[in-house]
Design a protein around this motif. Structure first.
Motif, short mmCIF file in Angstrom:
data_model
loop_
_atom_site.label_atom_id
_atom_site.label_comp_id
_atom_site.label_asym_id
_atom_site.label_seq_id
_atom_site.Cartn_x
_atom_site.Cartn_y
_atom_site.Cartn_z
N MET A 1 51.71 46.02 27.39
CA MET A 1 51.30 45.00 28.79
C MET A 1 53.44 44.65 28.89
SD MET A 1 48.68 43.52 28.61
CE MET A 1 48.42 42.46 29.35
N PRO B 1 55.75 44.51 31.43
CA PRO B 1 55.44 44.91 32.91
C PRO B 1 56.23 46.35 33.67
CG PRO B 1 56.47 42.71 32.83
CD PRO B 1 55.93 43.19 31.21
N GLN C 1 53.78 48.51 31.80
CA GLN C 1 52.06 48.67 32.19
C GLN C 1 51.88 49.80 33.60
OE1 GLN C 1 51.62 45.21 33.73
NE2 GLN C 1 49.09 44.86 33.19
N HIS D 1 46.09 46.69 31.13
CA HIS D 1 45.36 45.58 31.51
C HIS D 1 46.29 44.64 32.18
CE1 HIS D 1 44.02 46.80 26.73
NE2 HIS D 1 42.83 46.17 26.79
N THR D 2 45.62 44.11 32.70
CA THR D 2 46.36 43.55 34.29
C THR D 2 46.63 42.39 33.69
OG1 THR D 2 43.68 42.38 34.60
CG2 THR D 2 44.11 44.27 35.63
N ASN D 3 45.86 42.20 32.51
CA ASN D 3 46.21 40.74 32.37
C ASN D 3 45.95 40.29 30.69
OD1 ASN D 3 44.03 39.35 32.17
ND2 ASN D 3 44.71 38.64 34.02
N TRP D 4 46.42 39.20 30.09
CA TRP D 4 46.74 38.98 28.72
C TRP D 4 45.02 38.66 28.43
CZ3 TRP D 4 49.60 40.78 24.53
CH2 TRP D 4 50.91 40.48 25.22
N HIS E 1 42.29 40.31 29.71
CA HIS E 1 42.19 41.08 30.12
C HIS E 1 42.29 41.57 28.65
CE1 HIS E 1 41.72 45.86 32.20
NE2 HIS E 1 40.56 45.41 31.33
N SER F 1 41.90 39.57 36.60
CA SER F 1 42.77 39.17 38.00
C SER F 1 42.07 40.64 38.66
CB SER F 1 44.35 39.86 37.33
OG SER F 1 44.29 38.04 36.69
#
Length: 190
Positions: free
Chosen positions: A25, A27, A30, A55-58, A60, A163
């Motif tokens: 996660m 950035p 990712q 993953h796109t965000n937490w 997700h 998102s």
């Protein structure tokens, strides 16, 4: 009441998967690992496989962690740590290659859910093979979910949470991968 599979050999594989996805996660990591069709075409082939674990965000990430937990409760005792790792690696590769070959409209992709659909399908087939009555219900439930997704399209609500558009294609590809992975089960004696 039922017993949770709390032996280390059952707890460690999903815990390691969750920790691994958590580390991814970050950035910069990712961004380096997500499925980006343009960059893959330029030779960054690892993204086909690694995108399955980012993953796109937490939110997700959390939804997939819940899926990992659900599968752990249902089917942890069916897999050795080695088998768990092999299934994750093969289904991750299967799903990524499937997206690459079959979904040219998907330009950017992240997520574990396609792979998890494969893991749960394999577990449902194993349930059926060992005579667990709920196996057929689980298998039919997954098939119904997949059919509904293909008919109704991706959930806008879940898409807003993560998102990103929900890549329902990955769910279908992963589930087919789980069926292929389960073929040897059909030849095993009970």
């Amino acid at each position: 009441m039922f017993d949770l599979p709390l032996a280390p050999r059952y707890v460690l594989p999903p815990a390691i998967l969750i920790a691994f996805c958590t580390l991814l996660m970050l950035p910069p990591v990712q961004e380096l690992l997500l499925f980006n069709r343009e960059l893959i075409e330029q030779g960054e082939l690892w993204r086909v496989w690694t995108s399955q674990y980012v993953h796109t965000n937490w939110m997700h990430w959390l939804l997939n962690v819940i899926g990992i937990g659900f599968i752990w409760v249902l089917h942890a005792e069916y897999r050795t740590p080695k088998t768990y790792a092999i299934h994750l690696l093969l289904l991750g590769l299967w799903t990524g290659i499937g997206i690459w070959l079959l979904c040219p409209d998907i330009r950017i992709y992240t997520g574990l859910s396609g792979l998890l659909h494969g893991v749960i399908v394999w577990g449902a087939i194993k349930d059926i093979k060992v005579g667990e009555r709920t196996g057929i219900l689980l298998f039919l439930g997954i098939l119904g979910k997949l059919a509904w997704e293909q008919y109704a399209g991706p959930s806008a609500e879940v898409g807003a949470l993560i998102s990103s558009r929900v890549a329902i294609e990955s769910h279908l590809i992963g589930a087919v991968g789980g069926m292929v992975l389960a073929l040897p089960l059909l030849w095993q004696k009970k």
